[in-house]
Write a protein that holds these residues in place. Structure first.
Motif, short mmCIF file in Angstrom:
data_model
loop_
_atom_site.label_atom_id
_atom_site.label_comp_id
_atom_site.label_asym_id
_atom_site.label_seq_id
_atom_site.Cartn_x
_atom_site.Cartn_y
_atom_site.Cartn_z
N LEU A 317 4.28 7.31 9.37
CA LEU A 317 4.33 6.01 10.04
C LEU A 317 4.90 4.96 9.10
N ASP A 318 4.56 5.07 7.82
CA ASP A 318 5.09 4.14 6.82
C ASP A 318 6.60 4.28 6.69
N GLU A 319 7.06 5.51 6.70
CA GLU A 319 8.51 5.75 6.56
C GLU A 319 9.29 5.17 7.73
N LEU A 320 8.68 5.11 8.91
CA LEU A 320 9.35 4.58 10.10
C LEU A 320 8.99 3.12 10.36
N ASP A 321 8.32 2.49 9.40
CA ASP A 321 7.92 1.07 9.51
C ASP A 321 7.07 0.80 10.75
N LEU A 322 6.19 1.75 11.07
CA LEU A 322 5.33 1.61 12.24
C LEU A 322 3.94 1.08 11.88
N ILE A 323 3.66 0.99 10.59
CA ILE A 323 2.41 0.39 10.09
C ILE A 323 2.77 -0.52 8.92
N PRO A 324 1.87 -1.43 8.53
CA PRO A 324 2.11 -2.22 7.32
C PRO A 324 2.39 -1.29 6.14
N ALA A 325 3.35 -1.65 5.33
CA ALA A 325 3.82 -0.77 4.27
C ALA A 325 2.69 -0.35 3.33
N LEU A 326 2.66 0.95 3.04
CA LEU A 326 1.71 1.45 2.05
C LEU A 326 2.18 1.06 0.66
N SER A 327 1.24 0.80 -0.22
CA SER A 327 1.59 0.50 -1.61
C SER A 327 1.93 1.78 -2.35
N ARG A 328 2.56 1.64 -3.48
CA ARG A 328 2.87 2.82 -4.30
C ARG A 328 1.58 3.54 -4.69
N GLU A 329 0.53 2.79 -4.98
CA GLU A 329 -0.73 3.39 -5.36
C GLU A 329 -1.36 4.16 -4.19
N GLN A 330 -1.24 3.64 -2.98
CA GLN A 330 -1.78 4.35 -1.81
C GLN A 330 -1.04 5.67 -1.58
N ARG A 331 0.27 5.63 -1.70
CA ARG A 331 1.04 6.88 -1.51
C ARG A 331 0.69 7.89 -2.59
N ARG A 332 0.54 7.40 -3.84
CA ARG A 332 0.18 8.29 -4.95
C ARG A 332 -1.18 8.93 -4.70
N ALA A 333 -2.15 8.14 -4.22
CA ALA A 333 -3.49 8.66 -3.98
C ALA A 333 -3.49 9.72 -2.88
N ILE A 334 -2.70 9.50 -1.84
CA ILE A 334 -2.63 10.48 -0.74
C ILE A 334 -2.09 11.80 -1.25
N ARG A 335 -1.04 11.76 -2.03
CA ARG A 335 -0.43 12.99 -2.53
C ARG A 335 -1.35 13.69 -3.53
N ALA A 336 -2.00 12.91 -4.37
CA ALA A 336 -2.94 13.51 -5.32
C ALA A 336 -4.12 14.13 -4.57
N GLY A 337 -4.58 13.45 -3.53
CA GLY A 337 -5.70 13.96 -2.75
C GLY A 337 -5.38 15.26 -2.06
#
Length: 523
Positions: A317-337
């Motif tokens: 959804l972030d990639e298609l601008d369908l939600i407020p942009a995720l921060s770099r830290e949020q994306r990093r946490a998702i991938r680490a998780g």
């Protein structure tokens, strides 16, 4: 389609304690209750019904896309309809009540809760499908206030009631298709063992495996010849019932196909009885209405549910601008998780993705194990136009009507449809192995409802989990951490591994799970 109204005489209840006072009260209540004929003077039923012949004729004429679109739209309307008394919603719970959130097996007079046909386990407790399936949108999950209380044993004893939280219905078509293909694999492996045992005259043991998921093994021993007869030993079968049918629906993995899942829910939760459930002209719940849902209605609802969009991720959804942009830290946490999720062994049951060889969904199914040979109401499905040779069908990788996203660069993204790999297989990122697992004492119920074990549950598909709190079968877990820590039995090692993670790693894992969301945008 005009419903058939039935009237019943007023039942006078006497009480030894209050005597005539009870008679007066009951008679007064009856006088204050509107008859269906009086209601019909000022109101009309809410459902727009479809006859199966309409859909059948479109398929016979080769208008497959038209049949699918018609079924989907009519199913959508039925799912959203707020049914009223003229539709047949509710049931005669007792003398006065049409709905109840508490099972009433104590009410056993003619027409009352405990005497309904077929046997009732709960409700009726709502007027519309989306009155419970509404988090975070229509077709989603349900809040804890929507929990359903069930009394499968008709015990009228609170200690044997069980509770169910409302699951979302996104991606159901893919779940059924996976079950169909996996069942075909497992039963085919068993049948190969039977053939070899008959040919060679000695016992044969066959490994059961489908889509890289291990289901144990089956041993076949010949006991007679001409014709060959065998004994089948299922002692080593794991995670599936002895018939080797994968049933992907309900918390216990007890329902094999959407049509059955839906018509049972319509009966139990809404008091809307399908003719294929009870038979033509039968008022099985004593509400004065028969033929409440047509056979065509059930086909339309099955197609609508099967064609719900797939769950997505916040990253998509972030990639298609369908939600407020995720921060770099949020994306990093998702991938680490995601890495931590695999590291502690969660993926041994919550398999990230399974693949479909054939992405076409058919209603009725081409799998005999996933359709009715005879309807519960006694009708022959083929004679009623529910014929697998003339099924309503659609492609899970391109036909879902919702979540078609048009971006500013002129591209169209079918976000609701499933991805494909280079071989054309559909990728189903469900985070489940569709197996049944023993989950320990903390998750055991006080009864064994379906005979698979009180603490045995089908691996819950985690797609959409970030949008569907509360968690677990009864909604007891208000957070994902609570849900994880309730795991035991076969998942004990993973629970302990989660507890051993550093706080930052636990938080990343939770961020990954919260990234698995539901999204709905209608065209």
């Amino acid at each position: 389609m005009k419903k058939k109204l039935k009237t019943t005489g007023t039942k006078l209840q006497f009480s030894i304690v209050v005597g005539a006072m009870s008679l007066v009260a009951t008679s007064q209540a009856a006088e204050n209750t509107a008859s269906l004929e009086e209601i019909e003077t000022n109101h009309q039923a809410q459902a727009e019904h479809v006859e199966q012949s309409e859909l059948f004729d479109l398929v016979v004429a080769g208008e497959h896309q038209h049949a699918f679109e018609e079924a989907f739209e009519l199913g959508d309307e039925l799912f959203e309809a707020t049914f009223n008394a003229l539709d047949g919603v509710g049931a005669q719970v007792d003398e006065m009540q049409r709905f109840t959130r508490v099972p009433r097996a104590d009410l056993s007079e003619p027409g009352e809760w405990a005497t309904h046909i077929p046997k009732r386990e709960t409700g009726p407790n709502g007027q519309a499908c989306n009155s419970c399936h509404n988090q975070p949108s229509d077709d989603g999950a349900g809040a804890v206030s929507s929990n359903v209380h069930r009394d499968p044993l008709h015990s009228a004893t609170l200690s044997t009631f069980i509770t169910r939280n409302t699951p979302h219905v996104f991606g159901l078509g893919a779940l059924q298709r996976l079950a169909e293909e996996m069942t075909e694999d497992l039963q085919g492996q068993r049948d190969q063992a039977i053939a070899r045992a008959c040919q060679e005259g000695v016992a044969q043991t066959e490994t059961l495996r489908s889509k890289d998921i291990d289901f144990g093994s089956v041993t076949v021993t010949p006991v007679a010849t001409n014709p060959c007869q065998v004994e089948i030993n299922n002692a080593q079968v794991q995670g599936v019932t002895a018939d080797l049918v994968i049933r992907p629906l309900q918390w216990k993995g007890s329902e094999g196909f959407i049509r059955k899942f839906n018509r049972d829910a319509a009966h139990n939760e809404l008091g809307m009885q399908a003719v294929e459930l009870v038979g033509y002209g039968i008022d099985g719940d004593g509400d004065g209405i028969s033929d409440e849902l047509t056979i065509g209605d059930q086909t339309a609802l099955s197609i609508y549910l099967a064609a719900q969009p797939r769950p997505v991720t916040q990253l998509e959804l972030d990639e298609l601008d369908l939600i407020p942009a995720l921060s770099r830290e949020q994306r990093r946490a998702i991938r680490a998780g995601e890495q931590r999720f695999a590291q502690i062994g969660c993926v041994s049951c919550h398999t990230p993705a399974l693949k479909l060889n054939d992405p076409i969904f058919y209603e009725p199914s081409r799998s005999a194990a996933h359709r009715d040979e005879v309807f519960p109401g006694g009708q022959d499905p083929i004679a009623e136009g529910v014929d697998p040779s003339y099924a309503v069908s659609f492609n899970l990788t391109r036909d879902q009507p919702d979540n078609i996203i048009h971006t500013e660069d002129g591209r169209t993204h079918r976000l609701g449809s499933f991805e494909t790999d280079r071989r054309g297989q559909a990728i189903i990122r469900l985070y489940s192995d569709l197996k049944q697992h023993e989950m320990g004492a903390a998750l055991a119920e006080n009864i064994d409802e379906v005979g698979t074990g009180a603490s045995t549950w089908m691996t819950e598909a985690l797609w959409g989990v970030g949008s569907t709190a509360p968690y677990l079968h009864d909604g007891r877990a208000t957070t994902l951490t609570e849900a994880i820590l309730a795991h035991g039995g076969e998942a004990e090692a993973s629970r302990q591994a989660f507890q051993a993670l550093a706080a930052e790693d636990q938080q990343s894992l939770i961020a990954f799970l919260e990234n698995l969301v539901l999204f709905k945008q209608e065209e």
